[in-house]
Design a protein around this motif. Structure first.
Motif, PDB file in Angstrom:
ATOM      1  N   HIS A  24       1.025  -1.398  -0.055  1.00 17.22           N
ATOM      2  CA  HIS A  24      -0.082  -0.011  -0.039  1.00 17.22           C
ATOM      3  C   HIS A  24       0.669   1.078  -0.060  1.00 17.22           C
ATOM      4  O   HIS A  24       1.859   1.327   0.718  1.00 17.22           O
ATOM      5  CB  HIS A  24      -1.008  -0.022   1.214  1.00 17.22           C
ATOM      6  CG  HIS A  24      -1.708   1.247   1.269  1.00 17.22           C
ATOM      7  ND1 HIS A  24      -1.579   2.079   2.247  1.00 17.22           N
ATOM      8  CD2 HIS A  24      -2.995   1.569   0.560  1.00 17.22           C
ATOM      9  CE1 HIS A  24      -2.391   3.108   2.057  1.00 17.22           C
ATOM     10  NE2 HIS A  24      -3.386   2.634   1.033  1.00 17.22           N
ATOM     11  N   ASP A  25       0.438   2.065  -0.720  1.00 14.56           N
ATOM     12  CA  ASP A  25       1.347   3.369  -1.018  1.00 14.56           C
ATOM     13  C   ASP A  25       0.365   4.510  -0.466  1.00 14.56           C
ATOM     14  O   ASP A  25      -0.725   4.899  -1.208  1.00 14.56           O
ATOM     15  CB  ASP A  25       2.117   3.739  -2.431  1.00 14.56           C
ATOM     16  CG  ASP A  25       2.444   4.895  -2.698  1.00 14.56           C
ATOM     17  OD1 ASP A  25       2.916   5.596  -1.587  1.00 14.56           O
ATOM     18  OD2 ASP A  25       3.064   5.250  -3.628  1.00 14.56           O
ATOM     19  N   ALA A  26       0.385   4.900   0.851  1.00 18.35           N
ATOM     20  CA  ALA A  26      -0.266   5.750   1.272  1.00 18.35           C
ATOM     21  C   ALA A  26      -0.316   7.387   0.475  1.00 18.35           C
ATOM     22  O   ALA A  26      -1.484   7.897   0.442  1.00 18.35           O
ATOM     23  CB  ALA A  26       0.034   5.993   2.750  1.00 18.35           C
ATOM     24  N   GLU A  27       0.893   7.749   0.185  1.00 17.62           N
ATOM     25  CA  GLU A  27       0.761   8.945  -0.850  1.00 17.62           C
ATOM     26  C   GLU A  27      -0.023   8.964  -2.032  1.00 17.62           C
ATOM     27  O   GLU A  27      -0.619  10.036  -2.207  1.00 17.62           O
ATOM     28  CB  GLU A  27       2.370   9.293  -0.628  1.00 17.62           C
ATOM     29  CG  GLU A  27       3.005   9.630   0.252  1.00 17.62           C
ATOM     30  CD  GLU A  27       4.694   9.910   0.186  1.00 17.62           C
ATOM     31  OE1 GLU A  27       4.698  10.306  -1.200  1.00 17.62           O
ATOM     32  OE2 GLU A  27       5.176  10.196   1.190  1.00 17.62           O
ATOM     33  N   ALA A  28       0.251   7.997  -2.925  1.00 17.96           N
ATOM     34  CA  ALA A  28      -0.474   7.898  -3.999  1.00 17.96           C
ATOM     35  C   ALA A  28      -1.828   7.206  -3.976  1.00 17.96           C
ATOM     36  O   ALA A  28      -2.621   7.466  -4.724  1.00 17.96           O
ATOM     37  CB  ALA A  28       0.349   6.962  -5.060  1.00 17.96           C
ATOM     38  N   GLY A  29      -2.174   6.652  -2.584  1.00 15.18           N
ATOM     39  CA  GLY A  29      -3.566   5.784  -2.457  1.00 15.18           C
ATOM     40  C   GLY A  29      -3.589   4.873  -3.397  1.00 15.18           C
ATOM     41  O   GLY A  29      -4.751   4.441  -3.915  1.00 15.18           O
ATOM     42  N   THR A  30      -2.414   4.131  -3.743  1.00 13.47           N
ATOM     43  CA  THR A  30      -2.802   2.849  -4.280  1.00 13.47           C
ATOM     44  C   THR A  30      -2.344   1.505  -3.585  1.00 13.47           C
ATOM     45  O   THR A  30      -1.565   1.529  -2.647  1.00 13.47           O
ATOM     46  CB  THR A  30      -1.892   2.999  -5.733  1.00 13.47           C
ATOM     47  OG1 THR A  30      -0.326   2.965  -5.265  1.00 13.47           O
ATOM     48  CG2 THR A  30      -2.066   4.031  -6.544  1.00 13.47           C
TER      49      THR A  30
END
Length: 61
Positions: A24-30
């Protein structure tokens, strides 16, 4: 019954995240999934469930 299903989903999601199958990439929301490794896991899960169901049918007869 729903509690058992929910607990199984929690276990499966922690397994996927813990072994790096899902990132999970929190900054990109992916949410990125590694499909090659997940396909291997799902294939083995289908075989396990299939043998369990088959044993239930065999036990009834």
């Amino acid at each position: 019954m729903f509690l058992i299903i929910r607990m199984a989903l929690y276990t499966a999601s922690s397994f996927l995240a813990g072994y790096g199958y899902a990132v999970h990439d929190a900054e990109a929301g992916t949410l990125t999934l590694n499909l090659d490794q997940i396909a291997t896991f799902l294939g083995s899960a289908v075989v396990f469930i299939g043998t369990f169901i088959t044993s239930r049918f065999a036990r009834r007869r």
